[in-house]
Design a protein around this motif. Sequence first.
Motif, PDB file in Angstrom:
ATOM      1  N   ALA A  35       0.811  -1.224   0.000  1.00 28.87           N
ATOM      2  CA  ALA A  35       0.000   0.000   0.000  1.00 28.87           C
ATOM      3  C   ALA A  35       0.841   1.268   0.000  1.00 28.87           C
ATOM      4  O   ALA A  35       0.303   2.369  -0.134  1.00 28.87           O
ATOM      5  CB  ALA A  35      -0.942   0.002   1.213  1.00 28.87           C
ATOM      6  N   ASP A  36       2.155   1.119   0.157  1.00 29.09           N
ATOM      7  CA  ASP A  36       3.069   2.264   0.195  1.00 29.09           C
ATOM      8  C   ASP A  36       3.554   2.542  -1.224  1.00 29.09           C
ATOM      9  O   ASP A  36       4.517   1.929  -1.692  1.00 29.09           O
ATOM     10  CB  ASP A  36       4.242   1.955   1.132  1.00 29.09           C
ATOM     11  N   ALA A  37       2.879   3.466  -1.909  1.00 26.39           N
ATOM     12  CA  ALA A  37       3.216   3.753  -3.305  1.00 26.39           C
ATOM     13  C   ALA A  37       4.593   4.382  -3.450  1.00 26.39           C
ATOM     14  O   ALA A  37       5.153   4.410  -4.549  1.00 26.39           O
ATOM     15  CB  ALA A  37       2.160   4.670  -3.921  1.00 26.39           C
ATOM     16  N   ARG A  38       5.157   4.898  -2.351  1.00 24.13           N
ATOM     17  CA  ARG A  38       6.488   5.504  -2.383  1.00 24.13           C
ATOM     18  C   ARG A  38       7.590   4.536  -1.945  1.00 24.13           C
ATOM     19  O   ARG A  38       8.727   4.927  -1.758  1.00 24.13           O
ATOM     20  CB  ARG A  38       6.503   6.750  -1.492  1.00 24.13           C
ATOM     21  N   ARG A  39       7.219   3.289  -1.801  1.00 25.92           N
ATOM     22  CA  ARG A  39       8.160   2.244  -1.407  1.00 25.92           C
ATOM     23  C   ARG A  39       9.322   2.168  -2.399  1.00 25.92           C
ATOM     24  O   ARG A  39       9.123   2.283  -3.616  1.00 25.92           O
ATOM     25  CB  ARG A  39       7.395   0.918  -1.374  1.00 25.92           C
ATOM     26  N   PRO A  40      10.557   1.991  -1.905  1.00 27.93           N
ATOM     27  CA  PRO A  40      11.695   1.887  -2.826  1.00 27.93           C
ATOM     28  C   PRO A  40      11.497   0.758  -3.843  1.00 27.93           C
ATOM     29  O   PRO A  40      11.064  -0.334  -3.484  1.00 27.93           O
ATOM     30  CB  PRO A  40      12.870   1.583  -1.892  1.00 27.93           C
ATOM     31  N   ALA A  41      11.827   1.041  -5.082  1.00 25.77           N
ATOM     32  CA  ALA A  41      11.549   0.106  -6.159  1.00 25.77           C
ATOM     33  C   ALA A  41      12.249  -1.233  -5.977  1.00 25.77           C
ATOM     34  O   ALA A  41      11.734  -2.279  -6.391  1.00 25.77           O
ATOM     35  CB  ALA A  41      11.962   0.723  -7.495  1.00 25.77           C
ATOM     36  N   GLY A  42      13.427  -1.232  -5.357  1.00 32.16           N
ATOM     37  CA  GLY A  42      14.189  -2.467  -5.226  1.00 32.16           C
ATOM     38  C   GLY A  42      14.009  -3.190  -3.912  1.00 32.16           C
ATOM     39  O   GLY A  42      14.664  -4.202  -3.669  1.00 32.16           O
ATOM     40  N   PHE A  43      13.128  -2.689  -3.046  1.00 34.94           N
ATOM     41  CA  PHE A  43      12.936  -3.310  -1.724  1.00 34.94           C
ATOM     42  C   PHE A  43      12.070  -4.544  -1.884  1.00 34.94           C
ATOM     43  O   PHE A  43      10.930  -4.479  -2.353  1.00 34.94           O
ATOM     44  CB  PHE A  43      12.292  -2.319  -0.780  1.00 34.94           C
TER      45      PHE A  43
END
Length: 366
Positions: free
Chosen positions: A354-362
């Motif tokens: 749900a975190d749209a700002r989550r780091p792409a590579g996490f």
Amino acid sequence: MRFQLLDIVFNPPHPVTGEAVPPADRLARVVETAVLAEQLGIDAFAVGERHAGEVLSSSPTVLLGALAASTSRILLSTGVTVLSLLDPIRVAEDYATIDQLSRGRLEIVIGKGNEALQYPLLGLDLEKQYEYLEENYELLSLLLSREQVEWVGRHRPDLHGATTLPRPFAGPFRIWHGSATSQFAVDLAARHGDPVVSANALQPRENYQVLIDRYREQYAAHGHDPAYAFVGSGSGGLFLADTTEQAIAQYRPFYEGAVARQDLRRHDPAAVGKVTSFRTIEEAVERGPALVGSPERVAEKILDYHASYGHDLQSVSINHVLEPAHQDDVLRRFAEEVVPLVKAEVKTDLWGPADARRPAGFTAAD
């Protein structure tokens, strides 16, 4: 709740034996510990930055580059990037490079730092530390999000058509704001809709509580999406044993040694947040933020603080003068015996689907 291991890379001598860890060994341990943290499922690993005192974190970007090459899943962060001291052009270049090397596993925490000696060392005016922080943050944000940047500021030459390379891996990485003693950092974070990390290390709970409460009030007042008002919390050190009594007895010389090293600096008593408010290990465990005790007691304490702070991220640090095997044992017990107890009680969207700002590579498990 999410969990982070922070290493500021302090390197004072052992408080009992007086032995010093060789710098090469101390820095190698940072990498080894991050690799172990990833294996144990810890969500993030953060590296500090200081340019004075008994620390080896003057080049955090170099360390993070080594961590990016040695890990594949864990999120990489800072604690903190002392942005008041730095050229935003170089910060954008260096951290975007780490973001690329890690393939999108980077977030950073910025602040003005808690070491006054850094400012004269680097030829900067301590009285302007907050001015530097605000201006450098605003320029850094522009450089990460745009190309051909036009900029006119107070403390550095103007920019015309500036583009920093490399660009971040998948758009601007998230910037958190470190908060320890003043409302300036939380106001800056709230104004721009960024998350905050409370130091929660040296002072009574209520000193940090008032800043966290102000952050949430100001964040709402500025009309930002409440889904992204994430809060992190530090701690006053981590040490585990089978019982809390054993943990206090075993950790006592390390805690007393740290207090004695602080006293040697002869800080002004009015300088809030420079030295611990808890003179004994008993005070730190009973009334302070130290996570010292049995796994069950440490989990209870994190949950107790969560009842006050409502934080999404818990950051912990392990004393570097413990034998390496002992450091690993504390971290392993924390990951296997403490983290599950807390996660069973506290849910968060941070770094989740749900975190749209989550780091792409996490890619940590949700």
